[in-house]
Design a protein around this motif. Sequence first.
Motif, PDB file in Angstrom:
ATOM      1  N   ALA A 174     -13.868  35.678 130.312  1.00 56.76           N
ATOM      2  CA  ALA A 174     -13.627  34.541 131.197  1.00 56.76           C
ATOM      3  C   ALA A 174     -14.407  33.309 130.753  1.00 56.76           C
ATOM      4  N   GLU A 175     -15.670  33.517 130.339  1.00 55.08           N
ATOM      5  CA  GLU A 175     -16.478  32.400 129.862  1.00 55.08           C
ATOM      6  C   GLU A 175     -15.926  31.847 128.555  1.00 55.08           C
ATOM      7  N   MET A 176     -15.482  32.745 127.673  1.00 56.12           N
ATOM      8  CA  MET A 176     -14.884  32.300 126.418  1.00 56.12           C
ATOM      9  C   MET A 176     -13.640  31.456 126.672  1.00 56.12           C
ATOM     10  N   GLU A 177     -12.791  31.881 127.610  1.00 55.21           N
ATOM     11  CA  GLU A 177     -11.585  31.122 127.931  1.00 55.21           C
ATOM     12  C   GLU A 177     -11.936  29.748 128.492  1.00 55.21           C
ATOM     13  N   ARG A 178     -12.972  29.703 129.344  1.00 59.34           N
ATOM     14  CA  ARG A 178     -13.391  28.420 129.910  1.00 59.34           C
ATOM     15  C   ARG A 178     -13.873  27.473 128.818  1.00 59.34           C
ATOM     16  N   ILE A 179     -14.664  28.009 127.871  1.00 62.78           N
ATOM     17  CA  ILE A 179     -15.204  27.178 126.789  1.00 62.78           C
ATOM     18  C   ILE A 179     -14.078  26.653 125.894  1.00 62.78           C
ATOM     19  N   VAL A 180     -13.146  27.543 125.536  1.00 65.35           N
ATOM     20  CA  VAL A 180     -12.079  27.144 124.618  1.00 65.35           C
ATOM     21  C   VAL A 180     -11.153  26.117 125.256  1.00 65.35           C
ATOM     22  N   ARG A 181     -10.772  26.348 126.499  1.00 68.49           N
ATOM     23  CA  ARG A 181      -9.844  25.417 127.147  1.00 68.49           C
ATOM     24  C   ARG A 181     -10.475  24.046 127.364  1.00 68.49           C
ATOM     25  N   ALA A 182     -11.779  24.000 127.509  1.00 69.08           N
ATOM     26  CA  ALA A 182     -12.458  22.718 127.704  1.00 69.08           C
ATOM     27  C   ALA A 182     -12.800  22.033 126.384  1.00 69.08           C
ATOM     28  N   ALA A 183     -12.665  22.730 125.272  1.00 72.03           N
ATOM     29  CA  ALA A 183     -13.041  22.165 123.985  1.00 72.03           C
ATOM     30  C   ALA A 183     -11.979  21.187 123.487  1.00 72.03           C
ATOM     31  N   PRO A 184     -12.346  19.966 123.108  1.00 75.14           N
ATOM     32  CA  PRO A 184     -11.357  19.015 122.580  1.00 75.14           C
ATOM     33  C   PRO A 184     -10.844  19.416 121.193  1.00 75.14           C
ATOM     34  N   GLU A 185     -11.572  20.295 120.501  1.00 71.73           N
ATOM     35  CA  GLU A 185     -11.137  20.704 119.169  1.00 71.73           C
ATOM     36  C   GLU A 185      -9.993  21.725 119.196  1.00 71.73           C
ATOM     37  N   TRP A 186      -9.809  22.433 120.305  1.00 71.17           N
ATOM     38  CA  TRP A 186      -8.771  23.466 120.381  1.00 71.17           C
ATOM     39  C   TRP A 186      -7.393  22.816 120.427  1.00 71.17           C
ATOM     40  N   ASP A 187      -6.446  23.366 119.652  1.00 73.36           N
ATOM     41  CA  ASP A 187      -5.105  22.779 119.583  1.00 73.36           C
ATOM     42  C   ASP A 187      -4.124  23.427 120.551  1.00 73.36           C
ATOM     43  N   GLY A 188      -4.584  24.349 121.414  1.00 71.53           N
ATOM     44  CA  GLY A 188      -3.727  24.924 122.436  1.00 71.53           C
ATOM     45  C   GLY A 188      -2.858  26.066 121.981  1.00 71.53           C
ATOM     46  N   ARG A 189      -3.101  26.634 120.792  1.00 73.13           N
ATOM     47  CA  ARG A 189      -2.228  27.702 120.317  1.00 73.13           C
ATOM     48  C   ARG A 189      -2.748  29.094 120.671  1.00 73.13           C
ATOM     49  N   VAL A 190      -3.891  29.496 120.135  1.00 73.89           N
ATOM     50  CA  VAL A 190      -4.344  30.888 120.249  1.00 73.89           C
ATOM     51  C   VAL A 190      -5.834  30.920 120.540  1.00 73.89           C
ATOM     52  N   PHE A 191      -6.259  31.878 121.389  1.00 72.50           N
ATOM     53  CA  PHE A 191      -7.663  32.277 121.483  1.00 72.50           C
ATOM     54  C   PHE A 191      -7.699  33.716 121.976  1.00 72.50           C
ATOM     55  N   VAL A 192      -8.661  34.483 121.473  1.00 68.02           N
ATOM     56  CA  VAL A 192      -8.755  35.895 121.838  1.00 68.02           C
ATOM     57  C   VAL A 192     -10.167  36.378 121.544  1.00 68.02           C
ATOM     58  N   LEU A 193     -10.646  37.341 122.364  1.00 69.06           N
ATOM     59  CA  LEU A 193     -11.939  37.994 122.145  1.00 69.06           C
ATOM     60  C   LEU A 193     -11.690  39.487 121.993  1.00 69.06           C
ATOM     61  N   GLN A 194     -12.245  40.082 120.931  1.00 68.74           N
ATOM     62  CA  GLN A 194     -12.038  41.495 120.641  1.00 68.74           C
ATOM     63  C   GLN A 194     -13.349  42.125 120.175  1.00 68.74           C
ATOM     64  N   VAL A 195     -13.499  43.415 120.513  1.00 69.26           N
ATOM     65  CA  VAL A 195     -14.595  44.218 119.963  1.00 69.26           C
ATOM     66  C   VAL A 195     -14.084  44.820 118.653  1.00 69.26           C
ATOM     67  N   ILE A 196     -14.632  44.375 117.542  1.00 69.54           N
ATOM     68  CA  ILE A 196     -14.105  44.812 116.247  1.00 69.54           C
ATOM     69  C   ILE A 196     -14.983  45.874 115.584  1.00 69.54           C
ATOM     70  N   ASP A 197     -16.172  46.113 116.152  1.00 63.17           N
ATOM     71  CA  ASP A 197     -17.027  47.146 115.553  1.00 63.17           C
ATOM     72  C   ASP A 197     -18.040  47.609 116.600  1.00 63.17           C
ATOM     73  N   ALA A 198     -18.464  48.858 116.469  1.00 66.81           N
ATOM     74  CA  ALA A 198     -19.463  49.441 117.370  1.00 66.81           C
ATOM     75  C   ALA A 198     -20.417  50.259 116.517  1.00 66.81           C
ATOM     76  N   THR A 199     -21.611  49.740 116.316  1.00 63.54           N
ATOM     77  CA  THR A 199     -22.622  50.444 115.538  1.00 63.54           C
ATOM     78  C   THR A 199     -23.477  51.291 116.472  1.00 63.54           C
ATOM     79  N   GLU A 200     -24.514  51.940 115.932  1.00 65.57           N
ATOM     80  CA  GLU A 200     -25.385  52.754 116.763  1.00 65.57           C
ATOM     81  C   GLU A 200     -26.297  51.913 117.643  1.00 65.57           C
ATOM     82  N   ARG A 201     -26.286  50.597 117.461  1.00 68.30           N
ATOM     83  CA  ARG A 201     -27.188  49.743 118.225  1.00 68.30           C
ATOM     84  C   ARG A 201     -26.472  48.671 119.053  1.00 68.30           C
ATOM     85  N   THR A 202     -25.421  48.043 118.487  1.00 71.13           N
ATOM     86  CA  THR A 202     -24.791  46.916 119.172  1.00 71.13           C
ATOM     87  C   THR A 202     -23.277  46.987 119.046  1.00 71.13           C
TER      88      THR A 202
END
Length: 383
Positions: A272-300
């Motif tokens: 939700a915070e990521m979406e708020r930041i992206v939509r408020a950013a003047p640099e975003w062109d309005g096409r795509v934004f997404v947040l994904q967990v791409i890796d899970a190590t033994e610590r983080t």
Amino acid sequence: MELHALLGHPWFGTWIAALIASASGLLVYRVGGMLLLRLTRHAVVLHSTISKARTAARWVLPLVALQMVWQAALDDLRYIDSVRHLNGLLLIASCTWLAVRCINGFTEGLLAKHPQDVDDNLQARRIHTQAKVLARTASTMVLVAGAALILMTFPGARQVGASLLASAGVIGIVAGLAAKPVLSNLIAGLQIALAQPIRIDDVLIAEGEWGKVEEITGTFVVMKLWDERRLILPLSYFIEKPFQNWTRQSAQLLGSTFIYVDYTMPLAPLRAEMERIVRAAPEWDGRVFVLQVIDATERTMQLRILATAATAPLAFDLRCRIREGLIDFVQREYPESLPKLRMQDMGGPSASAVAQGPAAPAPTVAAMGTANPANLMQPLPHR
């Protein structure tokens, strides 16, 4: 008596014809130039070509008229051959100048017709690259041809050329080896102009450096790097070696941002915070934004945020904005979810031993037999 002698001079009629021819040439230049400029005022390319060629045409037209007069003059006139030769040299030089001016004028008109200061300038950058490279190549070829024509008017130069042909084998090999860099860059320039692996204002990564194509000359390419430095590369580099072109088809880019958080971090509020930041950013062109967990190590957990921007500089600024905003959000709202390293001391005294009295000495590594000292500190399982 002097007037009679002047009228009877062998050159008198030729002089009069030369004056009339010169005046006629200048008159044609003046009237024809004004007429052509008026007729082509709505055609940007033709108007620019004619406007650029006027300076050279002022000399070409009178010299053409004079050459016609000298050729029509009697062959037994004194110095007529020298006058013809001199006028021919001036005519060749002025025609070469006129051709170069026409090429430059045509190029300037073409560039003015397709400005680069627009949002979608892909087509304009393609035309700018082709026009500039081909114009330089054509100008070079015209200058070489003009110089060759001038040399061919001298009998001595023709004799030198004939003597050089006798040893053409050795000279050809030496010249070929010496001209290899020049020829390779010339051919590479034609390939770049036609195939266009790079264009003016393209964003490239070459030799590990990020920058924009600022200029393409006849022998090298100038890249303006992000820190205002200039990287100079030969044209053949972009034909023979791999490089990255971030704006080959479009200036739009997909920027990626990576952050690391603890397993205790809930993803819903972070999204939700990521979406708020992206939509408020003047640099975003309005096409795509997404947040994904791409890796899970033994610590983080490793999170990747993708967001699109219209250009490479905007994509870089957007990535920085997202990274700073999410780090600030985690620090402020979920400080316990920042990356951490959990450790447990396996060799310490137990709670019951402390309650019973003084603790017994901790077992040494030798007393533990085959126990591995590294096992004394073990990470706890993540929640």
